[in-house]
Design a protein around this motif. Structure first.
Motif, short mmCIF file in Angstrom:
data_model
loop_
_atom_site.label_atom_id
_atom_site.label_comp_id
_atom_site.label_asym_id
_atom_site.label_seq_id
_atom_site.Cartn_x
_atom_site.Cartn_y
_atom_site.Cartn_z
N TYR A 123 -47.44 -17.74 2.13
CA TYR A 123 -46.90 -16.47 1.50
C TYR A 123 -45.69 -16.17 2.35
N TRP A 124 -44.71 -15.80 1.70
CA TRP A 124 -43.60 -15.31 2.26
C TRP A 124 -42.79 -14.33 1.35
N THR A 125 -41.94 -13.61 2.25
CA THR A 125 -40.85 -12.49 1.54
C THR A 125 -39.97 -12.24 2.40
N TYR A 126 -38.71 -11.85 1.95
CA TYR A 126 -37.61 -11.44 2.46
C TYR A 126 -37.53 -10.03 1.80
N GLN A 127 -37.56 -8.98 2.77
CA GLN A 127 -37.41 -7.38 2.33
C GLN A 127 -36.08 -7.04 2.79
N PHE A 128 -35.33 -6.15 2.11
CA PHE A 128 -34.05 -5.65 2.10
C PHE A 128 -34.18 -4.29 2.52
N VAL A 129 -33.91 -3.77 3.62
CA VAL A 129 -33.86 -2.38 3.86
C VAL A 129 -32.83 -1.68 4.20
N ASP A 134 -34.91 2.72 2.82
CA ASP A 134 -35.37 2.39 1.50
C ASP A 134 -35.36 0.66 1.45
N SER A 135 -36.47 0.29 0.85
CA SER A 135 -36.89 -0.95 0.69
C SER A 135 -36.13 -1.31 -0.75
N PHE A 136 -34.83 -1.90 -0.85
CA PHE A 136 -34.42 -1.96 -2.09
C PHE A 136 -34.24 -3.06 -3.03
N ALA A 137 -34.69 -4.38 -2.16
CA ALA A 137 -34.90 -5.61 -3.07
C ALA A 137 -35.94 -6.52 -1.98
N TYR A 138 -36.28 -7.36 -3.01
CA TYR A 138 -37.37 -8.49 -2.30
C TYR A 138 -37.08 -9.70 -2.95
N ARG A 168 -27.46 -12.31 -7.64
CA ARG A 168 -26.86 -11.16 -6.87
C ARG A 168 -27.81 -10.15 -6.34
N ILE A 169 -27.78 -9.67 -4.97
CA ILE A 169 -28.35 -8.41 -4.70
C ILE A 169 -27.35 -7.40 -4.32
N THR A 170 -27.36 -6.28 -4.82
CA THR A 170 -26.34 -5.26 -4.35
C THR A 170 -27.18 -4.13 -3.35
N ALA A 171 -26.42 -4.14 -2.48
CA ALA A 171 -27.04 -3.26 -1.18
C ALA A 171 -26.55 -1.74 -1.42
N PRO A 172 -27.25 -0.61 -1.40
CA PRO A 172 -26.79 0.77 -1.50
C PRO A 172 -26.08 1.08 -0.05
#
Length: 459
Positions: A123-129, A134-138, A168-172
């Motif tokens: 199992y793996w994940t990268y969480q973008f906070v 707010d966790s806005f992308a994974y 692409r991941i767009t950060a708030p």
């Protein structure tokens, strides 16, 4: 380091609520704030308390980013080489199941490119906070099927093309934290996995981009209130970098402008002595509200509180409590956290007693990835013990299942008569429990599942 132990949010929240929790006795929850045009706005201290609760997650994030930046740098990935221990005290509530991979990301000078090779992991994940927590992308096992790849992480102000071969991941917000969790197959697998995840890289999109400078923290993330009136100076500095990411928060910032709260402003040091005292009193009042909400056990089922309204937020008090006591909480689809400060009979835990949990056959926590039960001291850090065991689950080496398929877990400062196989050592005094359920099943997500109650062996 685990950033995800949530303490209870507010008195009107049920243990399995899917709604954002409110707090009927206060105006600190966003749903009960009067609009900016209210004919009788609250006094300065009351308004400052609301502003503290609203702004504390941003200040806590900034201190967290500053702390990690001094340790690991900016726009580069740092990965743990070993599982967490009682010596891991950078962030509260470390988990001992996964290896962590962390990057302080600052996009003020442009996007960065994240490359994750294909790595074997259960199992793996990268969480973008984002800076407002707010966790806005994974990306990872759940979000992207566990495939490796290359991602462009860009600020919302970036309008350039996404290079070929990248997603692409767009950060708030310009600043954010990328938090990875990697599950080793066993303790013996840790060195291999640790070596593999060190191949995850981050670089600027353009070679001409400078690495932004992040200053030193004014204190630990958990002691923001100790700054008194100058908390609002730190909030002003943070707002200058990370403006509100939603229209709701933009409206609230305008509401607090009468206090001198705004991007780049320092009302805690520039106001009169009377104004500074009012701001300091507001900080103290707001902090009491957060601490009080964190202690509430209302809505617990069999001694367990499970909140399904975290990871993204529309309520200021829920966000503030989570930021201070469990910064970086995942969204429920990724992980659900059950916390317990009392046994099934509503009595506070004490390690001098022996406690048991009985899981009937087929009643193991329903997850697609993994689950574990961790014990923490009152300060939410791991407590050393001779067995060097800080969490337990059916994955624990030597764990025993009963003949009928059920199993028992024993918790206390001394082991049960049956031995140490299913024993989770606790400190000799107060403690709390956290159950993590990664990739939870439908019964967890819809609020039907609650862990078995913890009972005293002497009961």
């Amino acid at each position: 380091m685990c950033l995800a132990l949530l303490l209870g949010a507010c008195s009107s929240a049920s243990s399995n609520s899917k709604k954002q929790a409110g707090h009927g006795s206060t105006t600190l929850g966003i749903p009960t704030l009067p609009p900016p045009t209210a004919p009788h706005p609250p006094g300065t201290v009351s308004l400052a308390a609301q502003a503290y609760v609203w702004g504390s997650p941003l200040v806590i994030t900034e201190r967290t980013l500053q702390t990690f930046a001094r340790l690991f740098g900016v726009n580069r990935v740092f990965s743990q080489g070993a599982l967490s221990t009682p010596a891991s005290r950078t962030v509260v509530a470390p988990n001992v199941d996964t290896l962590y991979s962390i990057a302080v990301v600052d996009l003020r000078d442009g996007p960065v490119v994240l490359h994750v090779p294909q790595i074997a992991s259960h199992y793996w994940t990268y969480q973008f906070v984002d800076a407002w927590t707010d966790s806005f992308a994974y990306i990872g096992t759940r979000a992207t099927g566990g495939r490796g790849g290359t991602w462009l992480v860009a600020p919302s102000s970036f309008h350039g093309a996404t290079p070929a071969g990248m997603l692409r991941i767009t950060a708030p917000t310009p600043q954010l934290l990328m938090l990875g969790r990697w599950l080793p197959a066993s303790a013996a697998d840790v060195p291999r996995l640790a070596s593999a995840i060190r191949t995850v890289t981050m670089r600027p999109l353009s070679a001409s981009q400078a690495t932004p400078v992040i200053g030193a923290p004014a204190g630990t993330p958990q002691t923001a209130a100790a700054a008194g009136a100058r908390f609002f100076d730190q909030l002003g500095d943070a707002l200058a970098i990370n403006a509100p990411a939603t229209k709701r928060d933009t409206r609230l910032l305008a509401r607090f402008s009468s206090l001198g709260v705004d991007a780049g402003r320092h009302p805690g040091s520039s106001g009169t002595a009377t104004q500074q005292q009012a701001l300091a009193s507001g900080v103290a009042a707001g902090e009491r509200e957060v601490q009080s909400a964190a202690r509430l056990n209302n809505g617990a089922t069999k001694g367990w509180l499970i909140h399904l309204d975290i990871g993204t937020y529309t309520n200021a008090l829920v966000r503030a409590v989570t930021a201070q006591f469990g910064w970086g909480a995942n969204i429920p689809a990724e992980a659900v956290y059950a916390r317990s400060t009392t046994d099934a009979n509503n009595r506070a835990y004490n390690g001098n007693n022996l406690y048991g949990m009985h899981f009937a056959a087929g009643q193991s926590p329903p997850v697609k990835a993994f689950w574990s039960l961790t014990v923490y001291g009152p300060d939410q850090f791991l407590v050393a013990n001779a067995l060097h065991r800080y969490a337990i689950s059916t994955r624990t080496p030597g764990f025993k299942t009963n003949a009928d398929g059920s199993f028992d877990i024993w918790i206390g400062h001394t082991p049960p008569a049956s031995g140490t196989a299913n024993w989770l050592p606790a400190p000799a005094g107060p403690f709390l429990l956290s159950m993590r359920m990664y990739l939870p099943g439908a019964s967890v997500l819809n609020g039907d599942y609650t862990p078995p109650g913890v009972t005293s062996a002497a009961s």
